[in-house]
Enzyme design. Structure first.
Site, short mmCIF file in Angstrom:
data_model
loop_
_atom_site.label_atom_id
_atom_site.label_comp_id
_atom_site.label_asym_id
_atom_site.label_seq_id
_atom_site.Cartn_x
_atom_site.Cartn_y
_atom_site.Cartn_z
N CYS A 133 0.82 -1.22 0.00
CA CYS A 133 0.00 0.00 0.00
C CYS A 133 0.85 1.27 0.00
O CYS A 133 2.08 1.24 0.11
CB CYS A 133 -0.93 -0.01 1.20
N HIS A 166 5.74 6.52 -2.40
CA HIS A 166 7.06 7.07 -2.71
C HIS A 166 6.91 8.55 -3.09
O HIS A 166 7.65 9.40 -2.61
CB HIS A 166 7.70 6.35 -3.90
N ARG A 199 12.14 -4.23 6.88
CA ARG A 199 13.01 -4.00 5.72
C ARG A 199 14.44 -3.91 6.23
O ARG A 199 14.69 -3.40 7.30
CB ARG A 199 12.60 -2.72 4.98
N ALA A 209 3.08 1.81 2.98
CA ALA A 209 4.30 1.01 2.92
C ALA A 209 5.37 1.70 2.08
O ALA A 209 6.56 1.67 2.42
CB ALA A 209 4.00 -0.37 2.35
#
Lengths: 543, 460
Positions: free
Chosen positions: A64, A196, A98, A67
């Protein structure tokens, strides 16, 4: 264990495979999916449908917006408290999952090992969560005294009308540290990609340009879109340092907010993961006149090429000589390993479905070993990552991409680097390319199958058809593929190995492929008695 | 230091959670649904929820974890997710062909007020659910309770949907399992066999999340409670729920709808909880307890007496889920260990009374807390104030363990840096033996690694 296929005379036409995959879908879905599956022909222009909604019910690799924003872009930065405003899960799942390695100095802040959440309860959903968010920011400030706090919105936040931006502004005024919010609710976009973009916007607005510090190096650069998975950034940092290139900031592997504040004093931006970070590169060029080039430090040859590109940009003879010296020395080391491994793995087949740049970059490493990529695709990329930046003007803006704010960036008259603009024009006239991302498709063989947002059903059929020797994807796909007898290499986490960037990383990757492709364990799946006839003995318990 | 900002000064917090000892409901619903045969869990929300839950479960089991999502976008969030779920149901039955779709909601779909029940009825009316296939739904808002609540809600949804009462009682009992490992479910079934009691275990993730390598991927592995078994639960003589938090709702539902009486007991961890479990089984199945069980119990006690000196008085910090850590704490106390710090992010008022009951006399200095702000940060601060000899909990404890140099035993969810939890049970007396072995190993490894050379022991 699948039988090997011989593709020495070129890849087979996968049209029949594509048809078989589509046959299973209801017609509406088939009509949409076919546009995301392209049989590659580098000699012609082909369009792939990308960055569109995943059909509900399809088992997708995608995550999503949150994320992409909190997990990917801001996650690796260590000296900021990333406070997640929402129910507990979103922050919990992004907690250290991560592999963004970071190397804080003694006494320096590092919040990466912590997980911060407002842990919204039903009363917060009903009556609003702003008061709790404010209190949580106060508590975080009093306990940890951070220099900066980022606030990340999860799905319910936007729906109930909590305004993380105004809360952040208020708290910034109250506490006197940098506090800023992100409207990165999970549903904002069709994948992580929207996150992003939102993260790029937020960092550009709230962090970049806060500190106009004086120069510290002769050649100042930023590394954009490198997240220090498995220590990749450490490899690159060492490389630049030896070459005499000053790395001001990374976005965002092994990074600090402090370094991002003066990143606008760079002479050049290097873009590694085009998909996740090109927005900041573009905005920094518009505002400060800093040019950007696409680099790729995955693969020894690509690393050499990227280093030369940076040296050529600066045009300094000393720098160029130093870079050549490093390349010669390092390639000798790389080749020494390659000659022993390549004969063992040459001709093997790989497939990779991952990310927004890795499915392209890693093909270079495989090529160096003579391993062919028969099929590839991205999880959340856009058309330009497949077809090249030349298609950007033709990409249709749909309802989902319209959601994401495009910042209006104006020239900073005081800091704008006219010298760099002139330098860029001069270099361009000599054939030096800036913003030079041609995408994945031109680099792939004829008849290779490009699939955007590959899903579980398609993965199963691809394995059946190609019988690859190695499949590259992420954790959700890992054991699905391995149960089918095919080793999977994770390209998000590197399966807790790596680094794979730069020269040292290439060596690590070759050795890893040798390990994965040479093991006999896969041949032991069938028990020795599998094909023996059954015996009914007289000494069984029941007898 | 990995957690360099953690200091011993505890400041009261009312809004901020740091390093939680819980996660959200939907992952529990997904795990429970994986324990039903031929079932595909479905997350009705944003793609990220499904992706995160699948990733968390995959890392824990190192096995395929299949689940689908409604892939909400901004539009569905504004206008409701009905169209997405209808489309998802159609897609899933066409492409992935499960027997059952187990839909759970998320904070997103709950906040916008999607009515799963109504949408599922609509899907059925529109012919999107093929004949002989099922769609089950559970409301699992992430802002209520914890992952354990989601597990409990999904379990309840299954029995509500499938259990049927006919005129004929069956000579079997329903065993409702709390959130435990596939190996534990396997051990429960073994114990039932030894006890010679016919039972239906729900859910059952053995042979789903611990499958053998065959070279062939099976989307729906052979394990899991079957539809026929779930239907038959309505005719069982009794339900036994293992763990109040995870199973009470399902047990009550079976009582209300099918008149199957129930008893809730602890997950059989350690001596006393297993004693109660075995006795409850014997009562429910009207059987006497076989010698084999008594022998297993005897072996566990034997080992504890052999090694008591290494356990006695050791201070322990524990974090995890109430159903799992309540019997564990009781076990530690039975071994004369000192569980001094205990946190669980999962709310529920019985936690305090159960802790008080177990600890007030034997470990009066114990600090325990559950619910809001009962997080690993608080526990770490307590440890900073006065250290412990042993830490027990999920993988996230490794940061505390390394910083404070504390021997660490991994138990709970998630365990994402070691294997074993899904293959070797910690339930029953034999599982108790494994817990003792693990505890002793880390304590004695530390002694071996750090003691003075002249104090180094060959025989221990």
């Amino acid at each position: 264990m699948p039988n090997k296929k011989d593709y020495t005379n070129g890849l087979p036409d996968p049209s029949a495979l594509r048809d078989e995959i589509l046959k299973k879908y209801p017609p509406k879905i088939a009509k949409k999916r076919v546009k995301g599956m392209v049989i590659n022909d580098p000699s012609v222009e082909q369009e792939v449908m990308a960055n569109v909604r995943t059909i509900p019910g399809i088992i997708t690799q995608r995550g999503c917006t949150y994320a992409g924003c909190k997990g990917v872009v801001l996650g690796p930065t260590r000296d900021i408290i990333n406070l997640v405003h929402g129910p507990i899960g979103c922050s919990f799942y992004a907690w250290l999952t991560r592999r963004n390695q970071t190397r804080p100095a003694e006494g320096e802040d590092n919040y990466i090992t912590y997980c911060f959440s407002t842990d919204m309860q039903d009363s917060n959903i009903v009556f609003g969560g702003e008061a709790k968010l404010k209190e949580a920011i106060r508590e975080a400030f009093e306990i940890f005294k951070p220099k900066a706090i980022g606030v990340f919105s999860t799905c319910p936040v936007g729906l109930i009308g909590d305004d993380v931006h105004s809360v952040s502004r208020d708290m910034k005024a109250e506490l006197g540290i940098n506090i800023f919010g992100f409207s990165c609710e999970g549903y904002r976009g069709v994948s992580q990609s929207a996150g992003h973009h939102i993260a790029n916007n937020g960092v550009f607005k709230n962090v970049v340009g806060l500190n106009d510090r004086a120069r510290t190096g002769k050649f100042q650069v930023n590394m954009l879109g490198e997240y220090n998975i498995g220590g990749d950034a450490f490899e690159l940092e060492a490389l630049f340092e030896e070459a005499g290139i000053t790395l001001l900031s990374s976005f965002s592997g092994n990074s600090t907010i402090k370094s991002m504040e003066y990143s606008h004093t760079a002479d050049l931006n290097m873009v590694m993961c085009h998909r996740s970070i090109n927005y900041i590169a573009e905005m920094m060029e518009e505002k400060y006149g800093i040019p950007w080039v696409k680099v790729n430090f995955i693969g020894a040859e690509s690393t050499a090429k990227s280093l030369r590109k940076v040296a050529d940009y600066f045009g300094d003879a000393g720098l160029k000589a130093k870079v050549e010296e490093i390349i010669e020395r390092e390639l000798a080391k790389v080749n020494a390993v390659k000659v022993s491994i390549k004969p063992k793995v040459e001709g093997k087949l790989a497939m990779m479905f991952v990310g927004g740049s890795r499915a392209h970059h890693y093909q270079d490493l495989f090529n160096e070993l003579g391993i062919r990529t028969v099929s590839a695709g991205y999880e959340f990329a856009h058309r330009d990552d497949y077809e090249g930046r030349k298609v950007i003007p033709t990409i249709k803006i749909d309802a989902d991409s319209r959601n994401i704010e495009e910042l209006t960036v104006t020239k900073d008259e005081k800091l704008f680097r006219n010298d760099l603009v002139a330098k860029k024009a001069d270099l361009e006239s000599k054939g030096f390319e800036f913003k030079d991302y041609a995408g994945m498709m031109p680099d792939m063989a004829k008849n290779s199958l490009i699939i955007d947002d590959v899903n579980h059903w398609e993965t199963e059929k691809l394995i059946e058809f190609y019988k690859p020797d190695v499949f590259c994807a992420g954790i959700k796909e890992k054991y699905v593929v391995q149960k089918a007898g095919v080793p999977l290499k994770q390209l998000h986490s590197y399966d807790y190995g790596g680094p794979y960037a730069a020269f040292g990383g290439a060596i690590n990757f070759y050795i890893e492929m040798e390990r994965m492709l040479a093991t006999n364990i896969w041949k032991m799946i069938d028990a020795p008695w599998k094909h023996e006839s059954e015996l009914v003995g007289s000494m069984t318990i029941e007898a | 230091m990995l957690l360099r900002h953690t200091t011993k000064e505890v400041r009261e917090r009312n809004a901020l959670t740091v390093n939680p000892a819980k996660t959200c409901q939907p992952v529990g619903a997904m795990y429970a649904a994986l324990g039903v045969h031929g079932c595909l869990p479905h997350s009705h929300g944003s793609q990220g929820c499904c992706s995160y839950h699948r990733s968390a479960l995959t890392r824990h089991y190192k096995e395929p974890v299949m689940a689908a999502t409604s892939s909400f976008t901004e539009g569905s969030s504004v206008f409701g997710g009905q169209a997405n779920l209808l489309q998802a149901i159609e897609t899933i039955f066409a492409v992935y062909e499960p027997e059952i779709i187990a839909v759970h909601s998320t904070c997103l779909s709950e906040t916008i007020g999607d009515d799963l029940n109504q949408i599922v009825i609509k899907a059925r009316d529109e012919g999107k659910v093929p004949f002989g296939k099922y769609v089950v739904q559970a409301a699992t808002p992430s802002y209520v309770g914890s992952h354990v609540t989601g597990y409990a809600n999904m379990l309840e949804a299954f029995v509500k949907y499938f259990a049927e009462k006919t005129d004929e009682k069956r000579r079997q009992i329903n065993l409702l399992s709390g959130w435990v490992e596939p190996a534990d479910m396997r051990e429960l079934k073994r114990i039932m066999k030894v006890m010679k009691i016919k039972s239906v275990l729900l859910p059952d993730t053995s042979d789903v999340l611990d499958t053998p390598m065959t070279g062939k991927f099976e989307m729906y592995p052979k394990g899991g409670t079957t539809i026929a078994e779930m239907v038959s639960m309505g005719d069982s003589m009794q339900s036994l729920g293992l763990g109040e938090w995870a199973t009470e709702k399902a047990a009550i539902s079976l009582d209300n709808t099918c008149r199957v009486p129930f008893e809730i007991t602890d997950i059989p961890v350690g001596i006393k909880a297993t004693d109660r479990f075995i006795q409850a089984l014997a009562k429910a199945g009207r059987v006497s307890i076989p010698e084999q069980i008594s022998e297993e119990r005897g072996r566990l006690i034997d080992v504890i007496t052999d090694m008591h000196q290494y356990l006695y008085g050791k201070r322990v910090a524990v974090y995890g889920d109430p159903d799992n850590i309540i019997p564990l704490i009781e076990f530690l106390v039975d071994m004369d260990m000192q569980p001094v710090y205990i946190v669980s992010g999962t709310p529920g008022k019985h936690f305090e009374s159960r802790m008080a009951e177990i600890l007030s006399e034997r470990v009066p200095e114990a600090k325990y807390k559950n619910g809001p702000q009962a997080d690993m940060f608080l526990m770490h601060q307590w440890i900073k104030e006065n250290p412990v000899d042993l830490l027990i909990g999920n993988t996230y404890g490794k940061y505390v363990a390394r910083d404070e140099n504390i021997p660490f035993v991994r138990m709970g969810f998630p365990i994402i840096d070691r294997i074993g939890h899904s293959y070797f049970s910690t339930l029953g007396y034999m599982g108790g033996l494994r817990i003792v072995e693990k505890i002793l190993s880390v304590l004695m490894d530390k002694q071996d690694a750090t003691c003075l050379e002249e104090k180094f022991e060959l025989v221990m």
